[in-house]
Design an enzyme around this catalytic site. Structure first.
Site, PDB file in Angstrom:
ATOM      1  N   LYS A  40      20.128  25.378 124.006  1.00 61.41           N
ATOM      2  CA  LYS A  40      21.450  25.518 124.628  1.00 61.41           C
ATOM      3  C   LYS A  40      22.473  26.009 123.612  1.00 61.41           C
ATOM      4  CE  LYS A  40      24.219  21.878 125.174  1.00 61.41           C
ATOM      5  NZ  LYS A  40      25.589  22.255 124.699  1.00 61.41           N
ATOM      6  N   ASN A  41      22.407  25.460 122.398  1.00 63.35           N
ATOM      7  CA  ASN A  41      23.421  25.774 121.392  1.00 63.35           C
ATOM      8  C   ASN A  41      23.247  27.157 120.773  1.00 63.35           C
ATOM      9  OD1 ASN A  41      24.627  23.310 121.838  1.00 63.35           O
ATOM     10  ND2 ASN A  41      23.617  22.290 120.120  1.00 63.35           N
ATOM     11  N   ARG A 114      34.089  24.382 126.747  1.00 63.13           N
ATOM     12  CA  ARG A 114      34.909  24.928 125.671  1.00 63.13           C
ATOM     13  C   ARG A 114      34.443  26.320 125.243  1.00 63.13           C
ATOM     14  NH1 ARG A 114      37.639  20.691 122.428  1.00 63.13           N
ATOM     15  NH2 ARG A 114      37.659  18.828 123.704  1.00 63.13           N
ATOM     16  N   CYS A 138      32.358  17.540 126.314  1.00 64.00           N
ATOM     17  CA  CYS A 138      31.941  16.138 126.363  1.00 64.00           C
ATOM     18  C   CYS A 138      32.951  15.247 125.654  1.00 64.00           C
ATOM     19  CB  CYS A 138      30.565  15.973 125.702  1.00 64.00           C
ATOM     20  SG  CYS A 138      29.185  16.365 126.789  1.00 64.00           S
ATOM     21  N   ARG A 143      37.554  17.778 119.217  1.00 70.77           N
ATOM     22  CA  ARG A 143      37.081  19.145 118.977  1.00 70.77           C
ATOM     23  C   ARG A 143      38.267  20.083 119.157  1.00 70.77           C
ATOM     24  NH1 ARG A 143      31.320  19.679 122.247  1.00 70.77           N
ATOM     25  NH2 ARG A 143      30.159  18.133 121.095  1.00 70.77           N
ATOM     26  N   ASP A 328      23.119  14.864 117.602  1.00 71.55           N
ATOM     27  CA  ASP A 328      22.536  14.863 118.942  1.00 71.55           C
ATOM     28  C   ASP A 328      21.226  14.084 119.015  1.00 71.55           C
ATOM     29  OD1 ASP A 328      24.209  16.979 120.599  1.00 71.55           O
ATOM     30  OD2 ASP A 328      23.952  17.781 118.587  1.00 71.55           O
ATOM     31  N   VAL A 350      29.656  12.900 112.277  1.00 75.03           N
ATOM     32  CA  VAL A 350      29.980  14.210 112.840  1.00 75.03           C
ATOM     33  C   VAL A 350      31.039  14.102 113.926  1.00 75.03           C
ATOM     34  CG1 VAL A 350      29.052  16.265 113.973  1.00 75.03           C
ATOM     35  CG2 VAL A 350      27.680  15.051 112.256  1.00 75.03           C
ATOM     36  N   ARG A 436      23.654  19.868 132.099  1.00 76.23           N
ATOM     37  CA  ARG A 436      24.338  20.773 131.169  1.00 76.23           C
ATOM     38  C   ARG A 436      23.381  21.268 130.084  1.00 76.23           C
ATOM     39  NH1 ARG A 436      28.413  18.857 127.661  1.00 76.23           N
ATOM     40  NH2 ARG A 436      28.316  21.038 127.023  1.00 76.23           N
TER      41      ARG A 436
END
Length: 456
Positions: A40-41, A114, A138, A143, A328, A350, A436
């Protein structure tokens, strides 16, 4: 329905999930093989990168997740033609007719995502202007987009804040810049890369993130014609070019999803083979997984994760940027640590609000305490800021069924794992949020033998 519930419903419906509640009968090991697609990232950023090319791009192994649907919608309102390729998970992105989109259209497709902030650099290059609405994401910590805006200003963008959002323009074009990040932020690094590749002159980025997904994005940009060098001291140099072409690329696998299923195997005393997972990108996770008491086999086409029997071991984990232990990864693993014999500590460095999901675990019988102090590792940037960012997990405890509401993506998957490993019946609502970032997670649970019912 509250805002979180509406958000979850929208994410689920985007990928064909018609219900948003699951009743799970726990206590059954998950056993079987599931297959991963792209990360996803990486995939969502690679789709944005297609805006920079003068010719179509082909992206392979694209997962059917709602974040991909959001980016696809945003590309289409900007005039990009997105079509399905011949193989499953293949998208063809044609940016030949890129055009300005209105605030309302962008807002309608972006929802709480975002990702629109990363459209700005490419759109400024292609059109000379860009618009973004208010941004969500999220609820796991701060952020801020202000740093993104500061970076864009450094390149020469003019930023105008309006009641409906933010308008940017580049009357004199974008120019190379010297940027130093105070923290190796993935989002900020992506912003610099996507903006710098077509900016006039040389850009030097210090303190860059070097996650595998960042490196794969660099691979894509290089295929498009960019000149990018990465030094060993987190310095990335980009020589701007006037034009880029499209790319053909198969995405890196989703290591976050792989780690999530690994944690599910451990927590349910199961045996899950994750097809497509690779050892190199998961080295740090695999070390911790083994220390906890899990076992794994590296296969040619994946990794088998399983509980070998016996007690699980307590561990001390400190999350960090790559090559450290990813933030994560910690949430699903915390569920398994409730079954470890002794005291485990997880120090989150983080995101400062990533332990909101543990309230549900405590309701299910876990013994977890959250602290403001930096426990189990080095002092971090949250230590003097009054954030609950360290967790102490005491085990073993047997979780029991409960009614749970999903708070965010990784926390939501952790709640699924908790319900699957618990004695009795649990009802997990707002599961659409999980869509998501986890492709076909309902089908994968069925493949692995989970006992559950989808509720209307």
């Amino acid at each position: 329905m509250n805002t979180l519930g509406e958000d979850a419903k929208n994410h689920g419906e985007a990928v064909g999930l018609s219900v948003d509640k699951i009743t799970i009968h726990g206590g059954k090991p998950l056993v079987g093989r599931i297959e991963l697609k792209g990360a996803k990232n990486l995939v969502t950023k690679a789709m944005v990168a297609a805006l920079l090319g003068e010719t179509p791009s082909v992206l392979k192994d694209v997962p059917n997740i709602s974040d991909v649907r959001i980016v696809r919608g945003l590309l289409e309102v900007h005039g990009v033609t997105v079509t399905e390729g011949e193989e499953e998970g293949e998208l063809i992105l044609d940016p030949s007719n890129v055009e300005v989109a209105h605030f309302a259209a962008i807002d309608a497709h972006a929802g709480s995502s975002r990702i629109p902030i990363l459209f700005c650099g490419p759109l400024l290059h292609r059109l000379g202007e860009a618009f973004i609405p208010d941004l969500g994401g999220c609820r796991i910590g701060d952020r801020p987009i202000d740093f993104h805006l500061d970076v864009l200003r450094t390149f020469g963008a003019v930023v105008e804040k309006l009641p409906s959002g933010i308008r940017m323009s580049a009357p004199n074009g974008l120019h190379g810049a010297k940027v130093e990040l105070p923290y190796p932020s993935v989002g900020a690094t992506e912003q610099v890369l996507l903006t710098a590749v077509r900016a006039e002159g040389i850009t030097e980025l210090k303190g860059a993130a070097i996650e595998p997904e960042i490196m794969d994005l660099i691979n894509i940009l290089q295929k498009m014609g960019a000149t990018i060098s990465v030094d060993t001291d987190r310095v990335i140099r980009i020589e701007g070019v006037k034009q880029l072409r499209g790319y053909t690329h198969r995405s890196l696998f989703d290591r976050n999803e792989a780690a999530s299923w690994a944690a599910a195997a451990l927590a349910t005393e199961g045996d899950i083979t994750v097809g497509g997972a690779r050892q190199a990108e998961m080295l740090t996770f695999l070390n911790v997984f083994r220390k906890v008491g899990g076992a794994f086999d590296i296969l040619e086409d994946g990794i088998r994760f399983y509980h070998p029997g016996g007690d699980l071991n307590p561990v001390i984990i400190e999350t960090g940027v790559h090559p450290g232990f990813m933030t994560d990864w910690q949430q699903p693993l915390v569920v398994a640590l409730t079954k470890a014999k002794g005291v485990s500590i997880v120090h989150e460095t983080v995101y400062e609000q990533r332990f909101g999901f543990v309230d549900a675990l405590v309701d299910m019988g876990a013994t977890i305490q959250i602290h403001k102090e930096c426990l189990g590792g080095h002092a971090c940037r949250f230590g003097q800021r009054n954030f609950n960012h360290s967790a102490v997990i005491t085990g073993p405890t047997q979780l029991h069924g409960a009614d749970v509401e999903v708070p965010d993506l990784r926390g939501g998957f952790s709640h699924l794992v908790a319900a699957l490993s618990a004695e009795g019946t649990s009802t997990v609502s707002n599961v659409g949020i999980i869509a998501r970032g986890y492709e076909n997670f309902i089908s994968k649970l069925q493949i692995l033998g989970a006992d559950f019912v989808l509720e209307d």
